[in-house]
Motif scaffolding. Sequence first.
Motif, PDB file in Angstrom:
ATOM      1  N   LEU A  89      31.172  38.580  46.890  1.00 19.57           N
ATOM      2  CA  LEU A  89      30.843  37.441  46.037  1.00 19.57           C
ATOM      3  C   LEU A  89      31.942  37.280  45.002  1.00 19.57           C
ATOM      4  O   LEU A  89      32.282  38.229  44.294  1.00 19.57           O
ATOM      5  N   ARG A  90      32.497  36.071  44.919  1.00 19.34           N
ATOM      6  CA  ARG A  90      33.599  35.804  43.990  1.00 19.34           C
ATOM      7  C   ARG A  90      33.186  34.731  42.999  1.00 19.34           C
ATOM      8  O   ARG A  90      32.741  33.651  43.381  1.00 19.34           O
ATOM      9  N   LEU A  91      33.347  35.042  41.706  1.00 19.92           N
ATOM     10  CA  LEU A  91      33.021  34.114  40.636  1.00 19.92           C
ATOM     11  C   LEU A  91      34.306  33.728  39.911  1.00 19.92           C
ATOM     12  O   LEU A  91      35.026  34.602  39.404  1.00 19.92           O
ATOM     13  N   ASP A  92      34.585  32.436  39.848  1.00 20.45           N
ATOM     14  CA  ASP A  92      35.838  31.942  39.271  1.00 20.45           C
ATOM     15  C   ASP A  92      35.644  30.970  38.123  1.00 20.45           C
ATOM     16  O   ASP A  92      36.636  30.498  37.553  1.00 20.45           O
ATOM     17  N   TYR A  93      34.379  30.647  37.774  1.00 24.81           N
ATOM     18  CA  TYR A  93      34.136  29.601  36.788  1.00 24.81           C
ATOM     19  C   TYR A  93      33.120  30.076  35.753  1.00 24.81           C
ATOM     20  O   TYR A  93      32.345  30.994  36.005  1.00 24.81           O
ATOM     21  N   PRO A  94      33.105  29.440  34.576  1.00 24.17           N
ATOM     22  CA  PRO A  94      32.232  29.903  33.483  1.00 24.17           C
ATOM     23  C   PRO A  94      30.736  29.782  33.801  1.00 24.17           C
ATOM     24  O   PRO A  94      30.319  28.965  34.611  1.00 24.17           O
ATOM     25  N   ARG A  95      29.974  30.637  33.139  1.00 27.32           N
ATOM     26  CA  ARG A  95      28.514  30.612  33.113  1.00 27.32           C
ATOM     27  C   ARG A  95      27.894  30.760  34.500  1.00 27.32           C
ATOM     28  O   ARG A  95      26.838  30.186  34.787  1.00 27.32           O
ATOM     29  N   GLY A 117      29.134  46.423  49.055  1.00 32.65           N
ATOM     30  CA  GLY A 117      28.943  45.174  48.329  1.00 32.65           C
ATOM     31  C   GLY A 117      29.962  45.007  47.221  1.00 32.65           C
ATOM     32  O   GLY A 117      30.090  45.876  46.360  1.00 32.65           O
ATOM     33  N   ASN A 118      30.672  43.890  47.235  1.00 34.95           N
ATOM     34  CA  ASN A 118      31.704  43.629  46.244  1.00 34.95           C
ATOM     35  C   ASN A 118      31.377  42.357  45.463  1.00 34.95           C
ATOM     36  O   ASN A 118      31.162  41.297  46.048  1.00 34.95           O
ATOM     37  N   VAL A 119      31.330  42.478  44.145  1.00 36.31           N
ATOM     38  CA  VAL A 119      31.168  41.326  43.255  1.00 36.31           C
ATOM     39  C   VAL A 119      32.385  41.292  42.342  1.00 36.31           C
ATOM     40  O   VAL A 119      32.643  42.256  41.612  1.00 36.31           O
ATOM     41  N   LYS A 120      33.142  40.194  42.388  1.00 39.28           N
ATOM     42  CA  LYS A 120      34.365  40.084  41.587  1.00 39.28           C
ATOM     43  C   LYS A 120      34.229  38.954  40.575  1.00 39.28           C
ATOM     44  O   LYS A 120      34.041  37.788  40.945  1.00 39.28           O
ATOM     45  N   VAL A 121      34.316  39.316  39.290  1.00 40.27           N
ATOM     46  CA  VAL A 121      34.232  38.350  38.202  1.00 40.27           C
ATOM     47  C   VAL A 121      35.639  38.119  37.671  1.00 40.27           C
ATOM     48  O   VAL A 121      36.188  38.953  36.945  1.00 40.27           O
ATOM     49  N   ASN A 122      36.255  37.006  38.048  1.00 39.62           N
ATOM     50  CA  ASN A 122      37.648  36.750  37.691  1.00 39.62           C
ATOM     51  C   ASN A 122      37.809  36.262  36.247  1.00 39.62           C
ATOM     52  O   ASN A 122      36.835  35.998  35.543  1.00 39.62           O
ATOM     53  N   ARG A 123      39.040  36.138  35.816  1.00 39.83           N
ATOM     54  CA  ARG A 123      39.362  35.926  34.408  1.00 39.83           C
ATOM     55  C   ARG A 123      38.719  34.672  33.810  1.00 39.83           C
ATOM     56  O   ARG A 123      38.305  34.661  32.644  1.00 39.83           O
ATOM     57  N   ILE A 154      37.173  41.158  35.540  1.00 39.19           N
ATOM     58  CA  ILE A 154      38.454  40.826  34.919  1.00 39.19           C
ATOM     59  C   ILE A 154      38.231  40.004  33.651  1.00 39.19           C
ATOM     60  O   ILE A 154      38.984  40.122  32.689  1.00 39.19           O
ATOM     61  N   ALA A 155      37.181  39.187  33.634  1.00 35.83           N
ATOM     62  CA  ALA A 155      36.832  38.431  32.428  1.00 35.83           C
ATOM     63  C   ALA A 155      36.355  39.388  31.338  1.00 35.83           C
ATOM     64  O   ALA A 155      35.882  40.500  31.636  1.00 35.83           O
ATOM     65  N   ASP A 156      36.452  38.974  30.067  1.00 31.62           N
ATOM     66  CA  ASP A 156      36.102  39.885  28.975  1.00 31.62           C
ATOM     67  C   ASP A 156      34.867  39.458  28.178  1.00 31.62           C
ATOM     68  O   ASP A 156      34.425  40.185  27.288  1.00 31.62           O
ATOM     69  N   ASP A 157      34.259  38.305  28.500  1.00 32.42           N
ATOM     70  CA  ASP A 157      33.067  37.863  27.791  1.00 32.42           C
ATOM     71  C   ASP A 157      31.954  37.651  28.812  1.00 32.42           C
ATOM     72  O   ASP A 157      31.610  36.525  29.177  1.00 32.42           O
ATOM     73  N   VAL A 158      31.384  38.769  29.294  1.00 32.75           N
ATOM     74  CA  VAL A 158      30.412  38.711  30.381  1.00 32.75           C
ATOM     75  C   VAL A 158      29.303  39.739  30.148  1.00 32.75           C
ATOM     76  O   VAL A 158      29.447  40.661  29.339  1.00 32.75           O
ATOM     77  N   LYS A 159      28.200  39.580  30.891  1.00 34.81           N
ATOM     78  CA  LYS A 159      27.152  40.594  30.971  1.00 34.81           C
ATOM     79  C   LYS A 159      27.060  41.029  32.424  1.00 34.81           C
ATOM     80  O   LYS A 159      26.645  40.241  33.278  1.00 34.81           O
ATOM     81  N   CYS A 160      27.468  42.254  32.718  1.00 28.31           N
ATOM     82  CA  CYS A 160      27.501  42.721  34.100  1.00 28.31           C
ATOM     83  C   CYS A 160      26.919  44.135  34.195  1.00 28.31           C
ATOM     84  O   CYS A 160      27.252  44.995  33.377  1.00 28.31           O
TER      85      CYS A 160
END
Length: 227
Positions: A89-95, A117-123, A154-160
């Motif tokens: 799962l790849r996330l590339d956009y806010p919220r 299982g791979n979840v990638k939260v990009n910048r 990779i993003a710095d303002d997240v809840k993971c």
Amino acid sequence: MPVAEVVLAENAVLKHGYVNREAQNAQHFKATLVTQAESSTYELVEARVGGSITRHDVGINQTGSDTITTMKHFLLAGAGQLQDLHSKLRLDYPRGDANQLHKCIASAATGRGVFDGNVKVNRLAQKTDARQLSRNLLLVPKATVNVKPNLQIIADDVKCTHGCSVSDLSQEELFYFRARGVSYEQARQALVFSFGAEVVQELKYEKLVSRIQQDVVESLKKAVEEM
């Protein structure tokens, strides 16, 4: 290999159910590829109890903001069965919002479950909320699960958050049932049902849920014979 390709437009909503109850000597390999536009919602609920070797490859891309992705998996690996799940799962956009729950029961010494299982939260995926949890039950000695949950941030303002557990049934929970006059077999069956019900009940079709529960009963009977 069958491939399902899903493209969700802006604000689209899809709930996708997948059940495998094939014969014990069957082999089944499939892939599900999903692209989600802004504010779309995709939910996958799968239950696999059949086949000798099954594998599901899931690839999901969030291509817009405010997108919701939910994946729930229940896998039962009985005698001579391999239940294999690989997801990206790849996330590339806010919220963005992502929630993955994987549950596997290995009920035989020759049963094996695999989860990668791979979840990638990009910048650019700021304000994302991503959760990943894998829970696994080994009901007999030598039963096997290989689990690799992987959350890349990779993003710095997240809840993971992510987590993984591998265990037998809780002795305290079994004792609770036994102290109230419930037999060992019935207590074990109730706890295993509740373990899988969190996913299976999401299928909503009572007759289908009942068939899956019966498959679990048969697998438990064989597990007791092995103990």
